[in-house]
Design a protein around this motif. Sequence first.
Motif, PDB file in Angstrom:
ATOM      1  N   PRO A   1       0.818  -1.212   0.000  1.00  0.00           N
ATOM      2  CA  PRO A   1       0.000   0.000   0.000  1.00  0.00           C
ATOM      3  C   PRO A   1       0.853   1.265   0.000  1.00  0.00           C
ATOM      4  N   ALA A   2       0.265   2.348  -0.431  1.00  0.00           N
ATOM      5  CA  ALA A   2       0.943   3.639  -0.343  1.00  0.00           C
ATOM      6  C   ALA A   2       1.068   4.013   1.126  1.00  0.00           C
ATOM      7  N   ALA A   3       2.221   4.504   1.511  1.00  0.00           N
ATOM      8  CA  ALA A   3       2.470   4.862   2.903  1.00  0.00           C
ATOM      9  C   ALA A   3       3.696   5.753   2.990  1.00  0.00           C
ATOM     10  N   VAL A   4       3.876   6.370   4.152  1.00  0.00           N
ATOM     11  CA  VAL A   4       5.052   7.166   4.452  1.00  0.00           C
ATOM     12  C   VAL A   4       5.906   6.368   5.423  1.00  0.00           C
TER      13      VAL A   4
ATOM     14  N   GLN B   1       4.962   3.409  -4.627  1.00  0.00           N
ATOM     15  CA  GLN B   1       4.051   4.374  -4.020  1.00  0.00           C
ATOM     16  C   GLN B   1       4.431   4.707  -2.567  1.00  0.00           C
ATOM     17  N   LEU B   2       5.512   4.119  -2.089  1.00  0.00           N
ATOM     18  CA  LEU B   2       5.993   4.439  -0.751  1.00  0.00           C
ATOM     19  C   LEU B   2       6.772   5.750  -0.785  1.00  0.00           C
ATOM     20  N   GLN B   3       6.585   6.562   0.224  1.00  0.00           N
ATOM     21  CA  GLN B   3       7.325   7.813   0.354  1.00  0.00           C
ATOM     22  C   GLN B   3       8.212   7.725   1.588  1.00  0.00           C
ATOM     23  N   VAL B   4       9.429   8.194   1.462  1.00  0.00           N
ATOM     24  CA  VAL B   4      10.364   8.201   2.580  1.00  0.00           C
ATOM     25  C   VAL B   4      10.435   9.620   3.134  1.00  0.00           C
ATOM     26  N   LEU B   5      10.271   9.735   4.451  1.00  0.00           N
ATOM     27  CA  LEU B   5      10.461  11.015   5.109  1.00  0.00           C
ATOM     28  C   LEU B   5      11.768  10.932   5.894  1.00  0.00           C
ATOM     29  N   ALA B   6      12.802  11.565   5.360  1.00  0.00           N
ATOM     30  CA  ALA B   6      14.102  11.614   6.033  1.00  0.00           C
ATOM     31  C   ALA B   6      14.022  12.697   7.101  1.00  0.00           C
ATOM     32  N   VAL B   7      14.166  12.288   8.358  1.00  0.00           N
ATOM     33  CA  VAL B   7      13.992  13.208   9.485  1.00  0.00           C
ATOM     34  C   VAL B   7      15.344  13.675  10.011  1.00  0.00           C
ATOM     35  N   PRO B   8      15.619  14.983   9.916  1.00  0.00           N
ATOM     36  CA  PRO B   8      16.838  15.514  10.518  1.00  0.00           C
ATOM     37  C   PRO B   8      16.728  15.441  12.050  1.00  0.00           C
ATOM     38  N   ASN B   9      17.810  15.123  12.700  1.00  0.00           N
ATOM     39  CA  ASN B   9      17.801  15.039  14.155  1.00  0.00           C
ATOM     40  C   ASN B   9      18.223  16.391  14.735  1.00  0.00           C
ATOM     41  N   LEU B  10      17.230  17.188  15.076  1.00  0.00           N
ATOM     42  CA  LEU B  10      17.487  18.502  15.666  1.00  0.00           C
ATOM     43  C   LEU B  10      17.720  18.391  17.170  1.00  0.00           C
ATOM     44  N   PHE B  11      17.169  17.349  17.767  1.00  0.00           N
ATOM     45  CA  PHE B  11      17.263  17.138  19.213  1.00  0.00           C
ATOM     46  C   PHE B  11      18.717  16.967  19.648  1.00  0.00           C
ATOM     47  N   PHE B  12      19.462  16.134  18.904  1.00  0.00           N
ATOM     48  CA  PHE B  12      20.867  15.880  19.234  1.00  0.00           C
ATOM     49  C   PHE B  12      21.832  16.646  18.340  1.00  0.00           C
TER      50      PHE B  12
ATOM     51  N   GLY C   1       5.432  19.580   4.427  1.00  0.00           N
ATOM     52  CA  GLY C   1       4.192  20.158   3.913  1.00  0.00           C
ATOM     53  C   GLY C   1       3.457  19.222   2.982  1.00  0.00           C
ATOM     54  N   LYS C   2       3.061  19.750   1.834  1.00  0.00           N
ATOM     55  CA  LYS C   2       2.255  18.989   0.873  1.00  0.00           C
ATOM     56  C   LYS C   2       3.066  17.969   0.082  1.00  0.00           C
ATOM     57  N   ARG C   3       4.381  17.996   0.224  1.00  0.00           N
ATOM     58  CA  ARG C   3       5.225  17.012  -0.469  1.00  0.00           C
ATOM     59  C   ARG C   3       4.901  15.599   0.002  1.00  0.00           C
ATOM     60  N   ILE C   4       4.467  15.464   1.248  1.00  0.00           N
ATOM     61  CA  ILE C   4       4.077  14.173   1.809  1.00  0.00           C
ATOM     62  C   ILE C   4       2.562  14.186   1.964  1.00  0.00           C
ATOM     63  N   SER C   5       1.885  13.303   1.269  1.00  0.00           N
ATOM     64  CA  SER C   5       0.429  13.271   1.280  1.00  0.00           C
ATOM     65  C   SER C   5      -0.112  13.068   2.693  1.00  0.00           C
TER      66      SER C   5
END
Length: 151
Positions: free
Chosen positions: A39-42, A65-76, A99-103
């Motif tokens: 399925p489509a997913a993030v 249909q999979l989207q990858v959200l690369a998360v910067p680590n701001l905490f560390f 934003g809208k880049r990720i459904s």
Amino acid sequence: NLPDDDYYADFPQYENGIGLVTSFIQDWQAFIEQAPPIPAAVLVSGEAFAPILQQLIVKTPPASQLQVLAVPNLFFGGSVNATGLLTASDIAQAFATAGKRISSELPVFIPSFIFNSDGLTLDGYTASQLQALIGRKVHVVTYISELTAST
């Protein structure tokens, strides 16, 4: 390129990520061989693993249909880029920035190893609190095969 899984023996370096990537790739290949509908997913990932995950998706047409959200680590800080050290606040910030880049319609898959044995992220959020924070349905998964079972 990463060494084959035999190189890691029983994956003694699994927790710090050394064998984790190879283990994930093995799981991905076994999952894809089953040819399940994907399925489509993030998929949420730290910045270090995101390019590897994106390459796996590109090489696997049923996963396109999979989207990858690369998360910067701001905490560390920016030099920390491992998925296992992501916080709920960093994930929320990444969704806000994307934003809208990720459904907004897609379910979100979060790796289980960002939560400790008490079910909390490093900044103290539970999965349900993270879900409320980002305003999206969150599925906490350990194996890629859970992608089809959770949607």
